[in-house]
Design a protein around this motif. Structure first.
Motif, mmCIF file in Angstrom:
data_model
loop_
_atom_site.group_PDB
_atom_site.id
_atom_site.type_symbol
_atom_site.label_atom_id
_atom_site.label_comp_id
_atom_site.label_asym_id
_atom_site.label_seq_id
_atom_site.Cartn_x
_atom_site.Cartn_y
_atom_site.Cartn_z
ATOM 1 N N LEU F 217 1.131 -1.066 -0.013
ATOM 2 C CA LEU F 217 0.206 -0.007 0.155
ATOM 3 C C LEU F 217 1.160 1.226 0.119
ATOM 4 O O LEU F 217 0.752 2.077 -0.616
ATOM 5 C CB LEU F 217 -1.017 -0.078 1.258
ATOM 6 N N SER F 218 1.581 1.249 0.910
ATOM 7 C CA SER F 218 3.107 2.328 0.886
ATOM 8 C C SER F 218 3.711 3.146 -0.672
ATOM 9 O O SER F 218 3.622 3.843 -1.043
ATOM 10 C CB SER F 218 4.057 1.681 1.754
ATOM 11 N N LEU F 220 2.601 1.272 -3.338
ATOM 12 C CA LEU F 220 1.153 2.041 -4.557
ATOM 13 C C LEU F 220 0.311 3.872 -4.609
ATOM 14 O O LEU F 220 0.433 4.441 -5.378
ATOM 15 C CB LEU F 220 -0.114 1.649 -4.288
ATOM 16 N N ASN F 221 0.860 4.516 -2.776
ATOM 17 C CA ASN F 221 0.589 5.593 -2.631
ATOM 18 C C ASN F 221 1.357 5.837 -2.752
ATOM 19 O O ASN F 221 1.641 7.883 -2.251
ATOM 20 C CB ASN F 221 -0.135 5.443 -1.252
ATOM 21 N N SER F 222 2.676 5.892 -3.580
ATOM 22 C CA SER F 222 3.854 7.185 -3.214
ATOM 23 C C SER F 222 3.703 8.011 -3.670
ATOM 24 O O SER F 222 3.367 8.036 -5.145
ATOM 25 C CB SER F 222 5.233 6.162 -4.312
#
Lengths: 248, 248, 248, 248, 248, 248, 248, 248
Positions: F217-218, F220-222
Motif C-alpha cells: 500500500l505504501s 502504491l501511494n508513493s
C-alpha cells in the motif's frame, strides 16, 4: 433411495401390486440416519435428485467409513467423498470398495452404475497448479453422469492457447473456469462462450493474491455476462452445479 | 443481426437465392460499431445468442442514446439498459421508444417481439428492501423471454413464509435468491431446491454488513450445493445467467 | 470463597457467633493471589458468582498447575481449564485430581459438588466439524450446573433435520448455535426460537470463510432478533453466558 | 394476537364457552399477511412471545403505514418502528396514533397497554455521541415492559465516572454497553458485573475506527466473560435481547 | 563511538592535546561499515544518542555475529540483539560474550557499562501470555539505562488488580501497556495516568483477534489522551521509545 | 526460436536460399507444446522477444524437467526457472545442465549465450532480509543480458547510507527498490532518481505488515512520480520488466 | 530551469562567455520556493528532467494560482495541474494563460513549447467509464512530448475488439491499460505485447469492486510478465512513467 | 481546579489559614459534573495535569456550550474544543469568549493564562493538504504552553526540502510528523532525529490510500526506532502527547 425408486413403489401401490403397509415400511425410514456426530441425509436423492456427498476434511477416517456405510445401506449404489486424505482412503478401502484419486483427493465408494454420459462440460484452468481443483470439479461432474472435456493451462498470458480451442468453448453446454492469481480466465472465456460459465477462484498464487481473494474479487466483478462464482478452491461445488445445469 | 437471420442469409446463398456479394454486403459489417467513446458489440446476438446490453451507470444520457441507436440500427428489435437514471430515461424517451421502470432502473428501448415465455425462473428476496435488485433480475429475465415468478420478503427470520412456498421452489427450473444482511436465504433455498440457485448478495444492511460483504461471504460459503454467486447488487447478471440456464 | 460462604460469615458476626477479628482473618485475604506471571482472581465467585477459569492456551503446564493449586487453595472445590493440550493434562493430573476431555480440550481440576442441574440449554451445530467448539460450550455449561441438550449436525443445507427438532428448540431456555462456513444456522434457529440465541462462529470452512470471518459477519447481521455473537471458536464464552442467562 | 389471547380462546373452547367454529374464525388467519412487497408476520407474538417490529430504513412512508395497519388490524395493540425518519413519522401520525422520538428515531404506533415494568436493565454509553443508539436500545426494552436505567457518558478515559456507579452495575439483571472508538467499556463493565452484558459497538469515531469495526473487534475479543455482541449500531437488537433475558 | 567520546576528542583538538590528523584518524571512519549483505550504522550513537541494534529475525547466525563484531569493533561497549533464536545465541556466545534471555529472545553482546539507572518506566501486561513481548520492552529499556517496574497480568477483566496498583501508575514517568485480545488495558491505564502511555498490541488471542489487529485498532482508537501505539508485538520499539522519553 | 532466427529464415526464403517447404517445416511448429498438464509457449521469444520462463512453485520436479526439455528442444539455448526448490534443482541437474542459486531459488537450464551486457539496472533493498527477493530480480535481469548493480541494506532509517550512493542512483537507467516493513525506500529513491523505479514490496516484517500489505500500500501511494509496483515478493517480475525498459 | 538551460550556462562559463558571478546569480536560486503552505520544487526539471506538477485536489484555487506563478516565474514555460476542478480552472484562467480539459480535469498553465512528439504510447481502456482516467494519462504523456494513441472500450468481454487492434498493441513502445471491475485487460494486453505495460486500476464498478480494490489486486497478480501497477485512478502517474520509459 | 490550586488549599489548611470545613467546601465538589447527556470531568487537571478537552464532533452546539460553561465554572481558565464546526463556533462565541481557527477547527473558550512557552515541538507535514491536521496538533500543543515550530510540505518526494531543515529536526525535543499517502515522512524523520517522533497518518490521498490506512500501516511498520503512531487524522492526540513528553 432415489426418485425413480420412489415412483416405482408408489405406482405399485396405485396398481395394487404392493400393500400400503409394505410401501410404508420401505419408504418411511427417517429422512436421515442419526449417527450422533452426524445426521446423514439418506433422502437427498429423492429431494434433490443427487445423492448425499461426504466432505472429508475435518472428519476422522472412522467417521467417513460410518457415513459411507450408512449411505450405501440406505440404497445408494455409490457415494462421493471429497477432500479425502490418503490415510482415510487407505482405511476406508480396507472395509468397502473405494476408487481413490490422489490429485483431486476424491474417493468414490461403492459402484457407479454404468449410465450413458450426457452433454458436454468443459473444465479449463489458467495454469498447471490449478489442476487439482479442476480435477475435483471434473470427477464430480463425471460421477453424476456428465461428459467432461479438460482444457488445462490456457491462461490469458498466452492468449493463442485459448484461441486455439475456440471450438471446444463454443460448443460447450457449461464451462468451469478454474484460475488463481488474477483469475482473468473466467472473464475471457465468459466473453467468448454462449453458455453458463462457473468461475472457481483457486488459492494458487502468492503475495497480494491473499489466498485466492484476488481471483475471487476479479471473478465476481467479471465484465462478461453469464459468469457466476463459487468459493475459492470449491471444485466440487462447481462440478455439482455444472451437472445440475447440464442435466436440466 | 441474430443467429437466425445469419443462417437465413447463408441458406439463400447456398440455394443460389442470393449472390455472394450481396450476402457479403449484408453480413460483413464490422462486428462492432466504433463510436469513439464506445465500441458497440453489434454481433453479440450472433456470437452469444443474447443481444448487447447497455450498463447505464457512468454514461451520459447522450452516450446512452447514441449506443441505443447504433444497436437498433444494426438490426436488433429491442435493447436493454440497466442502471438508467430518471434523467437519462426522460431524455432517451424523447428520441426513441422507451419503456422505463423506476424501481429497477431498467429501460427497454425499441419493441420487444412477442414470443412465448418459457420455463420458470423464481426470484426470491429476503426482505422488502431487496426488491429493486430482484426486479432488475426479474425484468432482465423477462426481456430474454422467460417466465418469472416473484417470491418477495421470505427471509429466514420467519421460516414459515418460505415453508409455505415450498411448491413454488420445488418446481422451479432456476432460482434467484437476493438477500442482504446475513444472506442466509440462499443456503436455505439451496437446501430445499433441486435446481441451480443463483445467489445475489445485496448491499442492504448496516454496520458489519459492510456494503454487502457479509451477505457475499455468507453466500460463497453456502453449505448447500448448487449455489453460485454473482456480484453484490448484480441483479442483471443473475437474470441474464438464469435465462441462459433456463433456455439451455 | 463464594457468595454464600461470605454471607454466612457475615451473619455469624452479626449474631455474635464470630468475632470481628476472626471474620477479618477469614475474609481479608487479598482479592487475588500474585504468582508473578499471573494475578489469580480468588474472589471472583464472590464478585461475579462464578469461579475463576484458566485459559490454557499460551500457558506452560507448570503455570497451569500453579494457578489451579492457588484457586483450589483459596477455597474453590473445582476449577475449569479451557484449551488445555494433552501434555498439560497429563502433567497436571499427576499432581492433582483432573478430569480431561480430548475433544473439547477441557479439563476440570478438583471435584465438582453434586448439585441439581437446572434449566435447559440447547447446543446445536451446523456440521460434524463444529463439535469440538460445541463441546467446549456444553461442558462449560454443565460445569456451572446446567442441563444441556446436544443437537449436532443440523445445518441448513438439510432443513428437515432441524424441522424434526422444533420441539427441542421451542422448549429451550437458551440456545447456543455453533456453525462455520456461512453460519446461517443462527438466523434460522433465531427465527424459530423464543429464547436468547448465542451464536458461535467457528473457523470451520476454507477459502472465503477466511478463518471464520464469513460466519462471524453472517451472525452479526442476523435478520432474526434475540441473537448475539461471541468470538470465533469461543465455545467457553458461549457456555458461560448461557449459564448466566439460564440461572438468572 | 399474542400467547395470552390464544390461551384464553383455547380455554373458552375447552370450557364450552366458545364453539370450535368461532375459535377457528378468530385463530386461523394466515400466520402472515401478504402485502406483495412484504409478508407481515402477524403470528410472531404467538410464536416468539414478542410482536413483529418494523425496520423503517429502506421502506417508503406508505409501506410503513401499510405494515403498521396490517399488524394493528391483526390484533396487536401497539407496534414498534425503528430507524424511522421524520418524514415517515409525520406521514404515519396523520393516519394512526404514533409516538415518535427524534433522538432514537423510534416510533410506537397504537397504544402500549399499561403493564407493570419488570426487572432492571442498565443501558450504559462510553460517550455523549453514543446516546442515539443507546436510546434505541432503552426505548425498545421499555416497549417490551422492562425497567431501564440510563448510565450515559461513563467511558473508560475517566474511570471514576464508572466506579461511582458500581452499585447500579452490580444490581442489574442485564446490562447493555454501547460504545464506539475502542469499545473498552464492554470489557470493563463485563469485568465488574455478574450479569449478562450485551455489547453494542457504535459507528462513533473516525480514522481507524473504520465505521465501528474497531469497537466491534474489541468487543468480540473481550477478555471478560459473559459478554456477547450485536451488530454495529444495533440498539434495537440489544434492547430486544435484553428484554428476552430479563423476562426469562 | 558515542557523543561523549566525540566531544572529548574535539575538546582535545581544541585544547591542542590532539593533532587534527590524529583526530581525523579516530573520527573519520565511514559512518557505516559495509559488510556486503548489511551496512552497519556505526555512527548511530553519535547521530541519535542510542547505539545500533540488531534485529535478529531473518538473519543467519553468522550474519548476526559479523554485525555484532563490527559494532563492538567500532567502539560500542555493548550491542542489543532482538528476536534472536536459541541457535543463534548458542553460536554467537561461542565467539563473543553474550547474555541471552529465552523468554524475550533478547541477547546482549559485549559488556554493559555500569551506570546509574534513571527514571521509572512501568511495563504492564493484560495477561500472562503477553509477558514475552513485555520482557522485550523491559529489557530494552534496562539496556539503555532506565529503571523498570513490571506490572504483569492486570487486564481489565479483573479491575481490582489494576486499582490495587494505582500508586505505581500515578508515579511513573512513562508506561508501556502490552495487551492482546481487545487491548482495553491501554485505554484504562491512559485514563488513570498523567504520563505518556505507549501501547503495544500483542498477537495473543484467537478468532476475531486476527493476529493482533483487534488490539491494534482498539489502541489506535483509545478515548484516553496521551496514548500512542507501536506495531503489533513490537516490544523493542516500545522500550526504545520509553527510554527516549524518560531520558529526555 | 527467437525473432532473429525467424528473420534469418524469412530472408533466406526471400533470397531463394531456402525453399518455402523447408521454411514451413522449420517455422510451423505449433506455437505451444502440449504436455497435457501444461501448454509450453515455445514461440514466446518470437512474440514477445523474451523466452518462456518456468515458475517452479507448485510444479513437481518431473514437470519442471519436462517443460525445460520441451523449451530447450524448441531451440532456446537457455531457460530460467524461478522459485525452484533444492530438491527440484538436484533432480533436474542430474538430467540436463543447470546452474542453481540457493538464495534466490533461481535455476538456469541450458547455456546462456555470451552476449555483451547492456545498460545499468540498480537493485536496492531496504534491509538484509530483502536480499533473496532482490537477487531473484537481479539474476533475472542478468539472464536477459543487462548490467546489474546491487545496493543492499540502504533503508531509510539510516538515510546517510543512501545519500552516500546518490551517484549510483542518478546514473541508473532503471531502479528496482525492494523493501518490506513500511516500504518507504521506493518513495525516497523515487524522489531522487530521474529514471523509472520498479517497487517490489517484500513480505519481510511482522505484525501490522500483514505479509507485505503495508509495504504494498505504501508503494502504491508513493508521492514520488515514476514509481510503479509489482506483486509482493515478485522479484522475477521486477527483473523482467526492468530488462524490458532497459533494452527498449 | 531545465537540464538543457543549465548545461548552456555552464558551457558559457567554461567558454568565458559568462562570468562566474553571473552564472551564480542565474543558477543559485534556492532549489525550492517556500510559500509557507507549500515548498515549490523549482529545480525538479534539473534534478529529474521533468518539471514540477501540481496535484490540484485538496488545494484552494488561490494556492494553485500561487504555485503556478512561482513555477512559471522560476523559468518553466508551462506547468501541469491535475485533478483541477472547474472553479479552480475558471479562477486561474482569469490571471494566467490556462488550457483546461473537463473530462480529465487537467489544466496546463503557460505555453507548451512546440517540440516534436516522440515514440508511441498506447492508452487503452476496458470501458467507456474509464475514459476520464485514461485521458489524465494521455494528456500527461502528451504534455511531456510523447505521441499517444487512444484505444478505448476494448474490454475482454468482447475479445474481438482487442484482437482487431493487435497491430496497434504490437508496435507500441509503452502501453497504459486502464480498467475497473475485474481489470483483466492488463493481463490480456500483457500477454500480447512485447513492451512494458502500465496497469491503472480504476474505481469504476460497484459491489465487490470495493472502489477499485478488485482491479488493483487483479493487476498485481497478473500472470503476464512486463506488467506493473500504479495507484487506483492514478492516470497522471501512469502517463508520467510512460513518458519516462518512452524517452529513455 | 488544577494541581497547584489544590496544593495551595491544602497548605492553607496545614498552616491553619483555612478551616477544614472551608477546604472541604472548596475541594469536595464531585470529580465530575453530571449534565445528563455528559459527565464532565472537572478534576482532570488535578488527576492528569491537563484540563478536560471537548471533542466537538457529534455534539450539538448547545451541548458544547453547556460543557464549556461547566468546565469554566469549575475553575479552569480556558478550555480547548476540537473538531468544532463553524456553526457551533458562531453560537458559542455569542455566549462566552471564544477564539476560533477555521483551518484546524479548534476553538479556545475562556482566556489562556500568559505563561512562558517551553521546549521545542516541531510539527512537520508531507504536503499542503495535511496542514489542517498539523494545525490541530500545533494549536493543541500551544494551548498547553509549548513552543511549536511548523515545517510544512517537506514530503519525501523532494528530499532536499527536508535535508535543508536538518538543524530544525536535530534540535527538537519532540517531533510530530503528519502525512497521508504512503506516510514515509515519519520513517525518514525518525531516521534523522534523536527525539521521540509522533506519527499522524492523515486521510489525504485516494485509491489505495483507503482513507489513511496505507499511511497508518506504513507508520506502524516504520523501520526507524523512536516512532509511535496515533489514530488517522488525530492531530489533537499528537499535540497532547507531544506536550506531555515535552513537559515531562
Amino acid at each position: 433411495m432415489n426418485k425413480k425408486e420412489l415412483t416405482e413403489i408408489l405406482n405399485m401401490v396405485a396398481n395394487g401390486k404392493m400393500t400400503v403397509d409394505d410401501a410404508m415400511l420401505r419408504i418411511k425410514t427417517k429422512p436421515y440416519e442419526d449417527l450422533g456426530f452426524a445426521k446423514v441425509d439418506t433422502h437427498r436423492s429423492i429431494r434433490q435428485g443427487m445423492a448425499e456427498v461426504i466432505y472429508g476434511a475435518g472428519k476422522t477416517k472412522e467417521q467417513i467409513l460410518q457415513i459411507c456405510t450408512a449411505i450405501l445401506d440406505s440404497g445408494e449404489s455409490a457415494v462421493l467423498i471429497t477432500r479425502m486424505n490418503e490415510q482415510a482412503a487407505a482405511y476406508v478401502s480396507k472395509h468397502i470398495e473405494l476408487e481413490y484419486d490422489e490429485v483431486s483427493k476424491i474417493g468414490i465408494a461403492g459402484t457407479l452404475p454404468q449410465t450413458e454420459k450426457v452433454g458436454k462440460i468443459v473444465v479449463a484452468t489458467g495454469g498447471t497448479s490449478d489442476i487439482p481443483i479442476a480435477e475435483e470439479a471434473a470427477r464430480t461432474a463425471e460421477f453424476y453422469g456428465n461428459n467432461v472435456i479438460r482444457l488445462y493451462d490456457v491462461g490469458v498470458s498466452g492468449m493463442h492457447r485459448i484461441m486455439d480451442n475456440l471450438d471446444v468453448i463454443s460448443t460447450a453446454r457449461v464451462i468451469i473456469a478454474a484460475a488463481g492469481m488474477e483469475g482473468a480466465l473466467a472473464s475471457v472465456i465468459g466473453g467468448m462462450a454462449d453458455c453458463p460459465v462457473i468461475a472457481v477462484p483457486t488459492s494458487i498464487g502468492y503475495g497480494a493474491s491473499f489466498g485466492g481473494l484476488a481471483a475471487l474479487l476479479s471473478m465476481l466483478n467479471s465484465c462478461a455476462s453469464g459468469v457466476s462464482v463459487v468459493n475459492i478452491d470449491n471444485g466440487f461445488g462447481a462440478g455439482y452445479l455444472a451437472s445440475m445445469i447440464n442435466r436440466i
